[in-house]
Design an enzyme around this catalytic site. Structure first.
Site, PDB file in Angstrom:
ATOM      1  N   TYR A  72       0.850  -1.198   0.000  1.00  0.00           N
ATOM      2  CA  TYR A  72       0.000   0.000   0.000  1.00  0.00           C
ATOM      3  C   TYR A  72       0.881   1.242   0.000  1.00  0.00           C
ATOM      4  O   TYR A  72       1.897   1.274   0.705  1.00  0.00           O
ATOM      5  CB  TYR A  72      -0.910   0.019   1.237  1.00  0.00           C
ATOM      6  CG  TYR A  72      -2.351  -0.243   0.872  1.00  0.00           C
ATOM      7  CD1 TYR A  72      -3.016   0.605   0.000  1.00  0.00           C
ATOM      8  CD2 TYR A  72      -3.031  -1.340   1.375  1.00  0.00           C
ATOM      9  CE1 TYR A  72      -4.325   0.366  -0.369  1.00  0.00           C
ATOM     10  CE2 TYR A  72      -4.351  -1.587   1.015  1.00  0.00           C
ATOM     11  CZ  TYR A  72      -4.999  -0.729   0.137  1.00  0.00           C
ATOM     12  OH  TYR A  72      -6.280  -0.961  -0.230  1.00  0.00           O
ATOM     13  N   GLU A  74      -0.590   4.846  -0.431  1.00  0.00           N
ATOM     14  CA  GLU A  74      -1.372   6.081  -0.658  1.00  0.00           C
ATOM     15  C   GLU A  74      -0.519   7.297  -0.314  1.00  0.00           C
ATOM     16  O   GLU A  74       0.302   7.267   0.605  1.00  0.00           O
ATOM     17  CB  GLU A  74      -2.632   6.064   0.220  1.00  0.00           C
ATOM     18  CG  GLU A  74      -3.675   5.108  -0.334  1.00  0.00           C
ATOM     19  CD  GLU A  74      -4.908   4.982   0.527  1.00  0.00           C
ATOM     20  OE1 GLU A  74      -5.205   5.925   1.291  1.00  0.00           O
ATOM     21  OE2 GLU A  74      -5.549   3.934   0.446  1.00  0.00           O
ATOM     22  N   ASP A 249      -7.049  14.638 -23.720  1.00  0.00           N
ATOM     23  CA  ASP A 249      -6.959  13.204 -23.442  1.00  0.00           C
ATOM     24  C   ASP A 249      -6.272  12.567 -24.647  1.00  0.00           C
ATOM     25  O   ASP A 249      -6.869  12.414 -25.705  1.00  0.00           O
ATOM     26  CB  ASP A 249      -8.382  12.660 -23.258  1.00  0.00           C
ATOM     27  CG  ASP A 249      -8.408  11.164 -23.012  1.00  0.00           C
ATOM     28  OD1 ASP A 249      -7.375  10.504 -23.246  1.00  0.00           O
ATOM     29  OD2 ASP A 249      -9.472  10.653 -22.614  1.00  0.00           O
ATOM     30  N   THR A 278      -3.726   6.968 -21.244  1.00  0.00           N
ATOM     31  CA  THR A 278      -3.483   5.621 -20.749  1.00  0.00           C
ATOM     32  C   THR A 278      -2.078   5.259 -21.209  1.00  0.00           C
ATOM     33  O   THR A 278      -1.485   5.939 -22.057  1.00  0.00           O
ATOM     34  CB  THR A 278      -4.487   4.606 -21.322  1.00  0.00           C
ATOM     35  OG1 THR A 278      -4.535   4.748 -22.732  1.00  0.00           O
ATOM     36  CG2 THR A 278      -5.866   4.817 -20.736  1.00  0.00           C
ATOM     37  N   LYS A 281      -1.983   1.782 -24.817  1.00  0.00           N
ATOM     38  CA  LYS A 281      -2.450   1.780 -26.209  1.00  0.00           C
ATOM     39  C   LYS A 281      -1.228   1.947 -27.124  1.00  0.00           C
ATOM     40  O   LYS A 281      -0.348   1.112 -27.090  1.00  0.00           O
ATOM     41  CB  LYS A 281      -3.504   2.873 -26.399  1.00  0.00           C
ATOM     42  CG  LYS A 281      -4.758   2.627 -25.536  1.00  0.00           C
ATOM     43  CD  LYS A 281      -5.849   3.629 -25.847  1.00  0.00           C
ATOM     44  CE  LYS A 281      -7.145   3.309 -25.127  1.00  0.00           C
ATOM     45  NZ  LYS A 281      -7.245   3.950 -23.810  1.00  0.00           N
ATOM     46  N   ARG A 287      -1.320  -1.735 -18.555  1.00  0.00           N
ATOM     47  CA  ARG A 287      -2.629  -1.083 -18.461  1.00  0.00           C
ATOM     48  C   ARG A 287      -2.586  -0.072 -17.321  1.00  0.00           C
ATOM     49  O   ARG A 287      -2.284  -0.422 -16.181  1.00  0.00           O
ATOM     50  CB  ARG A 287      -3.722  -2.106 -18.144  1.00  0.00           C
ATOM     51  CG  ARG A 287      -3.823  -3.235 -19.129  1.00  0.00           C
ATOM     52  CD  ARG A 287      -5.133  -3.947 -18.989  1.00  0.00           C
ATOM     53  NE  ARG A 287      -6.184  -3.084 -19.465  1.00  0.00           N
ATOM     54  CZ  ARG A 287      -6.485  -2.908 -20.747  1.00  0.00           C
ATOM     55  NH1 ARG A 287      -5.825  -3.565 -21.681  1.00  0.00           N
ATOM     56  NH2 ARG A 287      -7.445  -2.101 -21.110  1.00  0.00           N
TER      57      ARG A 287
END
Ligand code: DSN
Length: 486
Positions: A72, A74, A249, A278, A281, A287
């Site tokens: 973790y 954060e 985007d 992203t 692509k 991903r």
């Protein structure tokens, strides 16, 4: 092809790594190991033309399968809500550094898990940075963490009044660009701009006129199914004229930006306030998502987790660092140029065979084929092509009479097969195979005997013929050559 690409023969080490991994998985759940093997076999034996997919390198794939997944983290680099994040700090900082260097961006945030997440982070940063209230103006407070509850009460109302102008879904925009059923179309008052009904191209004067009338806080540029380049300098002028923030985007074409195919006015990074993407692509990474921003938005983008994101996927951030390092190699520019050259060859292949293309061609990585000239819906065309081993996805065309489910188009992209080594000659053959399938497909009927938008009848022998042809092309351009599973 570069050593980083999937086209480079890989030695015994990579095969042994995957063999060992699959053995470990099979000992716990053999069906998952089997599905994983089958996925490789299926990807190897099909023509992947989905414009948003690619094949990441073994280095990127292997990076995702580690114990970074267990951590973790954060918060941000050096400022975490959990202890013992020193190694996560290293990989997150590397991903951000590579992204800044690759794209020439002042600031990069590597935590978003996907494109939608990246866009939510961007929306948050724009709202937090730009929405004014009388109390804020008086106090000069810009850090939302310093607001009183009364300030927040006012700010919440003001957030709900904000406007977003984005490209409509049927013109090639994305769900998250203000499409009504998406959260972006609900959290903002939204309007959409489309494309010219005659040319299918973006009409910047029409976008400017709409922006003047609507006065959005956010002007979104970028697309998922528009086969042309965008003049981001012009979009910034429009945003500046109406006092909007320009958010781009670039998920679909980030690889073309990274590979310096899109430069100058076509490179969104110097023109936009905030850029999202992203990483899986045309950029050919794992991903995930990424946000690039001008300095003034950085502090609010940094609040992405836990504001709108769950704990960062450290194993994926590590893989982003690897993929971005690959994209900084000179060979990536060759790859990116080949994506665009191949898309042109694919488009030419269709046009010489009398197919109809939205905008009449392409100058990016995708082609949008209007299949209504074959008397088919996009759904029928997609299914018939799949039967012949050609993997595409149906897509709306501008002002589509068949809506977003059945559609009238098929979207085809070149990034994945370019990674395999396909060139213009192979893409011309791909166009001929697609035309062969579609011209020999008839719409089917419903169970009640009426016209169907889904069922289809493909003439006997076509699927076998096309599959055989495609097997030759695929064998000549193997996926992960040298990777032999035991
Ligand atoms: N689903 C992606 C695409 O196929 O374009 C965008 O989110």
């Amino acid at each position: 092809m570069s050593a980083a690409s999937t086209g480079e023969p890989m030695g015994k080490t990579v095969s042994a790594a995957y063999d060992a991994a699959l053995e470990v998985i099979a000992a716990v759940e053999p069906r998952v190991a089997q599905a994983t093997r089958q996925e490789l076999a299926d990807q190897r034996s099909s023509l992947k033309l989905i414009a948003s997919e690619n094949y990441a390198s073994p280095a990127v794939l292997l990076t995702m399968g580690t114990w970074f997944s267990d951590k973790y983290a954060e918060g941000t680099v050096g400022h975490r809500f959990y202890a013992a994040c020193q190694n996560v700090d290293t990989v997150e900082a590397l991903a951000a550094e590579h992204a800044r260097e690759l794209f020439g961006a002042p600031y990069a945030y590597a935590q978003p898990h996907s494109g939608i997440d990246a866009n939510l982070v961007a929306f948050w940063s724009i709202l937090a940075n730009r929405v004014e209230t009388p109390a804020l103006a008086e106090k000069g407070v810009r850090n939302v963490n310093e607001l009183t509850e009364d300030d927040w009460e006012t700010l919440r109302k003001r957030f709900g009044e904000q406007r977003l102008l984005g490209m409509s879904l049927d013109a090639g925009g994305h769900l998250t660009h203000g499409f009504r059923p998406n959260i972006s179309g609900k959290m903002f008052h939204q309007q959409q701009y489309g494309t010219d009904p005659t040319t299918g191209l973006l009409d910047y004067d029409a976008v400017a006129a709409k922006a003047r009338e609507f006065k959005p806080l956010v002007l979104v540029a970028g697309y998922s199914a528009y086969p042309r380049r965008v003049d981001f300098a012009r979009m910034r002028e429009i945003a500046d004229e109406v006092g909007a923030v320009l958010m781009v985007d670039m998920a679909h074409f980030a690889g073309l930006v990274a590979g310096k195919v899109f430069t100058g006015d076509e490179d969104p990074v110097p023109h936009a306030h905030v850029v999202t993407t992203t990483t899986h692509k045309s950029l050919r990474g794992p991903r995930g998502g990424l946000v690039l921003a001008q300095e003034e938005f950085a502090a609010d983008v940094d609040r992405g987790c836990p504001m709108v994101l769950g704990g960062p996927l450290s194993h994926v951030m590590a893989a982003k660092a690897v993929a971005l390092a690959e994209a900084r190699q000179p060979a990536f520019q060759t790859y990116a140029q080949a994506i665009a050259d191949n898309a042109k060859a694919l488009a030419e292949g269709f046009l010489t065979r009398d197919a109809t293309l939205v905008t009449g061609g392409t100058d990016n990585h995708l082609v949008l084929l209007d299949v209504s000239s074959y008397g088919l819906t996009g759904r029928q065309a997609e299914s018939a092509l799949l039967e012949a081993g050609v993997v595409t996805n149906r897509n709306s065309v501008p002002r589509d009479p068949n809506g977003a489910w059945y559609t009238s188009g098929v979207r085809l992209g070149t990034p994945a097969l370019t990674t395999r080594g396909f060139g213009p000659a192979e893409f011309d053959t791909v166009a001929s195979m697609i035309v062969e399938v579609l011209s020999q497909t008839q719409p089917g009927t419903t169970k009640a005997g009426g016209p169907s938008k889904a069922s289809y009848v493909l003439a006997d022998g076509v699927a076998d013929r096309v599959r055989a042809r495609s097997a030759e092309l695929l064998a000549a351009n193997p996926l992960y050559p040298g990777l032999e599973l035991g």
